[in-house]
Motif scaffolding. Structure first.
Motif, PDB file in Angstrom:
ATOM      1  N   GLU A   1      23.138 -23.960 148.968  1.00  0.00           N
ATOM      2  CA  GLU A   1      23.650 -25.331 149.056  1.00  0.00           C
ATOM      3  C   GLU A   1      22.957 -26.225 148.021  1.00  0.00           C
ATOM      4  N   ILE A   2      21.672 -26.044 147.828  1.00  0.00           N
ATOM      5  CA  ILE A   2      20.936 -26.820 146.827  1.00  0.00           C
ATOM      6  C   ILE A   2      21.513 -26.573 145.438  1.00  0.00           C
ATOM      7  N   VAL A   3      21.796 -25.308 145.141  1.00  0.00           N
ATOM      8  CA  VAL A   3      22.384 -24.965 143.848  1.00  0.00           C
ATOM      9  C   VAL A   3      23.772 -25.584 143.710  1.00  0.00           C
ATOM     10  N   THR A   4      24.540 -25.576 144.793  1.00  0.00           N
ATOM     11  CA  THR A   4      25.888 -26.142 144.758  1.00  0.00           C
ATOM     12  C   THR A   4      25.852 -27.636 144.503  1.00  0.00           C
ATOM     13  N   VAL A   5      24.938 -28.341 145.150  1.00  0.00           N
ATOM     14  CA  VAL A   5      24.792 -29.782 144.919  1.00  0.00           C
ATOM     15  C   VAL A   5      24.455 -30.050 143.456  1.00  0.00           C
ATOM     16  N   PHE A   6      23.585 -29.231 142.896  1.00  0.00           N
ATOM     17  CA  PHE A   6      23.211 -29.410 141.490  1.00  0.00           C
ATOM     18  C   PHE A   6      24.405 -29.193 140.572  1.00  0.00           C
TER      19      PHE A   6
ATOM     20  N   THR B   1      33.446 -21.667 150.059  1.00  0.00           N
ATOM     21  CA  THR B   1      34.700 -21.564 149.319  1.00  0.00           C
ATOM     22  C   THR B   1      35.303 -22.921 148.990  1.00  0.00           C
ATOM     23  N   ASP B   2      35.162 -23.905 149.887  1.00  0.00           N
ATOM     24  CA  ASP B   2      35.712 -25.235 149.609  1.00  0.00           C
ATOM     25  C   ASP B   2      35.062 -25.849 148.380  1.00  0.00           C
ATOM     26  N   HIS B   3      33.776 -25.635 148.224  1.00  0.00           N
ATOM     27  CA  HIS B   3      33.075 -26.205 147.071  1.00  0.00           C
ATOM     28  C   HIS B   3      33.586 -25.606 145.765  1.00  0.00           C
ATOM     29  N   GLU B   4      33.876 -24.329 145.768  1.00  0.00           N
ATOM     30  CA  GLU B   4      34.391 -23.709 144.552  1.00  0.00           C
ATOM     31  C   GLU B   4      35.723 -24.336 144.154  1.00  0.00           C
ATOM     32  N   VAL B   5      36.578 -24.551 145.144  1.00  0.00           N
ATOM     33  CA  VAL B   5      37.878 -25.175 144.878  1.00  0.00           C
ATOM     34  C   VAL B   5      37.686 -26.611 144.413  1.00  0.00           C
ATOM     35  N   LEU B   6      36.787 -27.336 145.066  1.00  0.00           N
ATOM     36  CA  LEU B   6      36.572 -28.741 144.738  1.00  0.00           C
ATOM     37  C   LEU B   6      35.983 -28.924 143.344  1.00  0.00           C
ATOM     38  N   ILE B   7      35.066 -28.081 142.964  1.00  0.00           N
ATOM     39  CA  ILE B   7      34.470 -28.193 141.632  1.00  0.00           C
ATOM     40  C   ILE B   7      35.532 -27.975 140.562  1.00  0.00           C
ATOM     41  N   ASP B   8      36.431 -27.022 140.795  1.00  0.00           N
ATOM     42  CA  ASP B   8      37.534 -26.813 139.849  1.00  0.00           C
ATOM     43  C   ASP B   8      38.441 -28.048 139.799  1.00  0.00           C
ATOM     44  N   ARG B   9      38.708 -28.643 140.957  1.00  0.00           N
ATOM     45  CA  ARG B   9      39.541 -29.849 140.997  1.00  0.00           C
ATOM     46  C   ARG B   9      38.876 -30.997 140.250  1.00  0.00           C
ATOM     47  N   LEU B  10      37.581 -31.155 140.446  1.00  0.00           N
ATOM     48  CA  LEU B  10      36.876 -32.251 139.772  1.00  0.00           C
ATOM     49  C   LEU B  10      36.837 -32.033 138.269  1.00  0.00           C
ATOM     50  N   ARG B  11      36.666 -30.798 137.860  1.00  0.00           N
ATOM     51  CA  ARG B  11      36.644 -30.513 136.420  1.00  0.00           C
ATOM     52  C   ARG B  11      37.992 -30.891 135.795  1.00  0.00           C
ATOM     53  N   ALA B  12      39.083 -30.580 136.491  1.00  0.00           N
ATOM     54  CA  ALA B  12      40.409 -30.945 135.994  1.00  0.00           C
ATOM     55  C   ALA B  12      40.606 -32.461 136.031  1.00  0.00           C
ATOM     56  N   PHE B  13      40.133 -33.100 137.074  1.00  0.00           N
ATOM     57  CA  PHE B  13      40.262 -34.559 137.196  1.00  0.00           C
ATOM     58  C   PHE B  13      39.503 -35.269 136.085  1.00  0.00           C
ATOM     59  N   LEU B  14      38.288 -34.842 135.816  1.00  0.00           N
ATOM     60  CA  LEU B  14      37.471 -35.500 134.795  1.00  0.00           C
ATOM     61  C   LEU B  14      37.962 -35.181 133.384  1.00  0.00           C
ATOM     62  N   ALA B  15      38.742 -34.122 133.237  1.00  0.00           N
ATOM     63  CA  ALA B  15      39.297 -33.793 131.925  1.00  0.00           C
ATOM     64  C   ALA B  15      40.438 -34.727 131.550  1.00  0.00           C
ATOM     65  N   GLN B  16      40.965 -35.461 132.513  1.00  0.00           N
ATOM     66  CA  GLN B  16      42.027 -36.426 132.235  1.00  0.00           C
ATOM     67  C   GLN B  16      41.430 -37.684 131.600  1.00  0.00           C
ATOM     68  N   PRO B  17      42.255 -38.473 130.902  1.00  0.00           N
ATOM     69  CA  PRO B  17      41.747 -39.722 130.309  1.00  0.00           C
ATOM     70  C   PRO B  17      41.357 -40.718 131.407  1.00  0.00           C
ATOM     71  N   HIS B  18      40.213 -41.353 131.246  1.00  0.00           N
ATOM     72  CA  HIS B  18      39.741 -42.378 132.170  1.00  0.00           C
ATOM     73  C   HIS B  18      39.206 -43.545 131.366  1.00  0.00           C
ATOM     74  N   ARG B  19      39.656 -44.733 131.706  1.00  0.00           N
ATOM     75  CA  ARG B  19      39.226 -45.910 130.959  1.00  0.00           C
ATOM     76  C   ARG B  19      37.738 -46.182 131.168  1.00  0.00           C
ATOM     77  N   ASP B  20      37.253 -45.962 132.388  1.00  0.00           N
ATOM     78  CA  ASP B  20      35.854 -46.226 132.723  1.00  0.00           C
ATOM     79  C   ASP B  20      35.211 -44.938 133.228  1.00  0.00           C
ATOM     80  N   PRO B  21      34.407 -44.272 132.415  1.00  0.00           N
ATOM     81  CA  PRO B  21      33.787 -43.008 132.832  1.00  0.00           C
ATOM     82  C   PRO B  21      32.900 -43.144 134.067  1.00  0.00           C
ATOM     83  N   TRP B  22      32.207 -44.271 134.197  1.00  0.00           N
ATOM     84  CA  TRP B  22      31.340 -44.475 135.362  1.00  0.00           C
ATOM     85  C   TRP B  22      32.170 -44.515 136.641  1.00  0.00           C
TER      86      TRP B  22
END
Length: 235
Positions: free
Chosen positions: A128-133, A69-90
């Motif tokens: 877990e392998i699928v989640t990492v991917f 369950t933590d991974h599901e929440v975290l992936i949603d958080r990361l998707r929202a974080f990466l949707a924000q403007p970032h000067r350096d994508p790397w």
């Protein structure tokens, strides 16, 4: 007490739901450790967590969902974080990795219990392998969309490298009794960016002139080179 004060003192529904889910996860992991994953029923988890069976299924789809369950929440958080403007994508990809690590490092004992359960159940190891991917694919798609013209091999290569480094440091935290601070991961991620040719080297500000001379590592992807040139010329 005013109405506003009473409202602020009362726990929010979202906080209450999060606490309830956390209680179910903790109870489930404890039962899995004591009895085994396959030998533990949903009814036992619900009873130990003090919730009804129907509440369990509203919160989770099944026993394996409790583990991830933590991974599901975290992936949603990361998707929202990466949707924000970032000067350096790397750098944004590396920051996303650090966000995930910080979550698990906040409660390493819980992370260790979860790891022990996953390690002992083949079906959970497969998931877990699928989640990492999924993390790797999220980074890959973000880099391609943020850096038009980026060679797909560079996008997938960097995403795989960052994911592998993250997992290596996280395993050090989970497998050992000592804390592994986030600074260890950050240093490793910086080294990966340096090896990949995308770590800023603190170049001195160029004087405003008609000619700009820049030196870039040969290994730097052409899309990143073009991005940095545009950035310099726009300054």
């Amino acid at each position: 007490m005013t109405d506003n004060a009473a409202a602020s003192a009362a726990p929010s529904p979202i906080a209450g739901q999060a606490a309830s889910r956390a209680a179910v996860v903790a109870a489930a992991l404890e039962l899995f450790a004591e009895q085994g994953f396959d030998q533990t029923s949903v009814e036992q988890i619900a009873q130990a967590a003090g919730v009804s069976r129907s509440t369990f299924f509203r919160q989770f789809g099944g026993k394996d969902d409790v583990v991830f369950t933590d991974h599901e929440v975290l992936i949603d958080r990361l998707r929202a974080f990466l949707a924000q403007p970032h000067r350096d994508p790397w750098a944004a990809v590396c920051e996303a990795s650090l966000l995930v690590y910080s979550h698990f490092a906040a409660d390493p004992e819980l992370a260790r219990r979860r790891y022990a359960v996953v390690r002992g159940v083949p079906a959970l190891r497969d998931r877990e392998i699928v989640t990492v991917f999924r993390y790797e694919r999220l980074f890959d798609e973000y880099l391609r969309s943020s850096l038009p013209g980026l060679d797909p091999l560079d996008a997938v290569g960097f995403s795989a490298l960052i994911t592998a480094i993250h997992n290596h440091v996280l395993r050090r935290l989970i497998r050992g009794p000592k804390k592994v601070p986030a600074s260890v991961l950050r240093a490793a991620l910086d080294d990966a960016r340096r090896r990949f040719g995308v770590l800023p080297d603190g170049e001195a500000d160029a004087a405003a002139d008609d000619v700009v001379v820049a030196v870039f590592p040969r290994s730097m992807p052409s899309a990143e080179l073009a991005r940095r040139l545009r950035e310099r010329l726009d300054d």
